[in-house]
Write an enzyme that holds these catalytic residues in place. Structure first.
Site, PDB file in Angstrom:
ATOM      1  N   ASP A 225       0.836  -1.195   0.000  1.00  0.00           N
ATOM      2  CA  ASP A 225       0.000   0.000   0.000  1.00  0.00           C
ATOM      3  C   ASP A 225       0.880   1.258   0.000  1.00  0.00           C
ATOM      4  O   ASP A 225       1.748   1.381  -0.860  1.00  0.00           O
ATOM      5  CB  ASP A 225      -0.971  -0.057   1.189  1.00  0.00           C
ATOM      6  CG  ASP A 225      -2.015   1.037   1.177  1.00  0.00           C
ATOM      7  OD1 ASP A 225      -3.008   0.904   0.443  1.00  0.00           O
ATOM      8  OD2 ASP A 225      -1.827   2.049   1.887  1.00  0.00           O
TER       9      ASP A 225
ATOM     10  N   TYR B 199      -1.965  11.566   1.604  1.00  0.00           N
ATOM     11  CA  TYR B 199      -2.737  11.709   0.369  1.00  0.00           C
ATOM     12  C   TYR B 199      -2.792  13.164  -0.089  1.00  0.00           C
ATOM     13  O   TYR B 199      -2.765  13.438  -1.292  1.00  0.00           O
ATOM     14  CB  TYR B 199      -4.154  11.169   0.580  1.00  0.00           C
ATOM     15  CG  TYR B 199      -4.194   9.676   0.754  1.00  0.00           C
ATOM     16  CD1 TYR B 199      -4.229   8.832  -0.354  1.00  0.00           C
ATOM     17  CD2 TYR B 199      -4.181   9.102   2.026  1.00  0.00           C
ATOM     18  CE1 TYR B 199      -4.254   7.450  -0.198  1.00  0.00           C
ATOM     19  CE2 TYR B 199      -4.208   7.728   2.189  1.00  0.00           C
ATOM     20  CZ  TYR B 199      -4.241   6.911   1.079  1.00  0.00           C
ATOM     21  OH  TYR B 199      -4.267   5.542   1.230  1.00  0.00           O
TER      22      TYR B 199
ATOM     23  N   HIS C 196      -7.120  -6.493  -0.840  1.00  0.00           N
ATOM     24  CA  HIS C 196      -5.995  -5.551  -0.836  1.00  0.00           C
ATOM     25  C   HIS C 196      -5.024  -5.829   0.310  1.00  0.00           C
ATOM     26  O   HIS C 196      -3.821  -5.612   0.184  1.00  0.00           O
ATOM     27  CB  HIS C 196      -6.552  -4.133  -0.715  1.00  0.00           C
ATOM     28  CG  HIS C 196      -5.529  -3.066  -0.600  1.00  0.00           C
ATOM     29  ND1 HIS C 196      -4.810  -2.620  -1.684  1.00  0.00           N
ATOM     30  CD2 HIS C 196      -5.084  -2.339   0.468  1.00  0.00           C
ATOM     31  CE1 HIS C 196      -3.974  -1.662  -1.307  1.00  0.00           C
ATOM     32  NE2 HIS C 196      -4.118  -1.476   0.005  1.00  0.00           N
TER      33      HIS C 196
END
Length: 305
Positions: free
Chosen positions: A118, A225, A282
């Protein structure tokens, strides 16, 4: 009361301590022979911790690796610098470089392996492309090469899965949403999408939820982010070539990343091995730890031979 985000199982061989690197105090889990000349550093993702590597650390230690798994800046009880600029890619890369340098001052390393998932894998791809430090092995889990990501973001099939990146650009509201109802969204991120829900018992979800609820933690985690979109260097990867032998392990049932992101990766990674795990989420190294450990061990054995 421990100052660590979680307490390692005494039978796992995992040890915990704090180390100073790049002006930050990192919460570190480690395993293996402290004098081993094979060094592996494991980078977690969002909204995880080094706890996400609890299944891989003993396995790598058993294979002779000295293993470090830090909580990245902003996570757990690692330093949480303020402001979006503190989470620019250049700072994240320097953190990893400083940790590798520190490990080498404690014991020499003939081989260095970077294992990442990730957000950790976003950092790892950039680290390998820019050749920040020499790497002998690179293992990536469920994050595409930057050029594949750039290509696929032109298509709706990936854009619709990436909605959360744009949502995280909003001020304060993403943090409030993630932490509401005892960090229900943090817990649900794992449990709601996992193939093997028994791999995510309540006590493990509590580890992530409680860490995210620490003062400033969720703000720092979302700032990754924000920095990704605000500062272009994270997306400027030059020729994008990765010379390091690379293993990519990919859970095919990824709620955030389309399977087409794997297409064409060998153009930039000539020495590439890809393993796809059908039905796995994921959170691949936690959702299917036995399969991941087997694939990782087989790949390392093959390279050694």
């Amino acid at each position: 009361m421990t100052e660590f985000s979680w307490v390692a199982d005494p039978t796992s061989g995992i040890r915990q301590r704090f180390v100073e690197a790049n002006g930050q105090r990192f919460e570190l889990a480690e395993a293996g022979d402290p004098q081993s000349r094979k060094f592996a550093i494991l980078l977690h993702g969002f909204p995880e911790l080094n706890f996400s590597w609890r299944h891989q650390m003993p396995e790598l230690a058993a294979q002779g690796w000295r293993v470090w798994a830090p909580n990245l800046r902003g996570y757990g009880n690692t330093t949480k610098p303020e402001g979006v600029p503190a989470y620019r890619m250049d700072h994240l890369l320097t953190d990893v470089a400083a940790l590798i340098d520190l490990a080498k001052t404690e014991a020499a390393a003939d081989e260095v392996m970077l294992v990442a998932h990730d957000w950790g894998a976003v950092i790892a791809w950039n680290f390998a492309i820019q050749k920040i430090r020499p790497l002998d092995r690179l293992v990536i889990m469920n994050v595409p090469h930057p050029k594949c990501a750039e290509r696929e973001l032109k298509y709706w099939r990936q854009k619709k899965k990436s909605w959360y990146i744009f949502f995280f650009q909003l001020p304060w509201f993403p943090e409030k949403m993630m932490l509401a109802n005892d960090a229900k969204a943090v817990r649900g991120a794992f449990l709601n999408t996992a193939a093997n829900k028994d791999r995510f018992p309540e006590q493990d979800l509590d580890v992530y939820a409680k860490a995210a609820q620490q003062p400033g933690a969720m703000h720092a985690m979302v700032n990754y982010y924000r920095a990704l979109l605000r500062y272009p260097e994270a997306r400027e990867v030059g020729d994008a070539m990765v010379d390091t032998p690379t293993l990519v392990i990919w859970g095919e049932n990824d709620m955030a990343l389309d399977i087409h992101l794997l297409d064409g990766m060998e153009e930039w990674v000539p020495n590439l091995t890809v393993h796809r795990l059908p039905g796995i989420s994921h959170w691949v190294q936690q959702d299917a730890p036995d399969e991941v450990n087997q694939l990782l061990g087989q790949w390392l054995d093959r390279l050694a031979r």
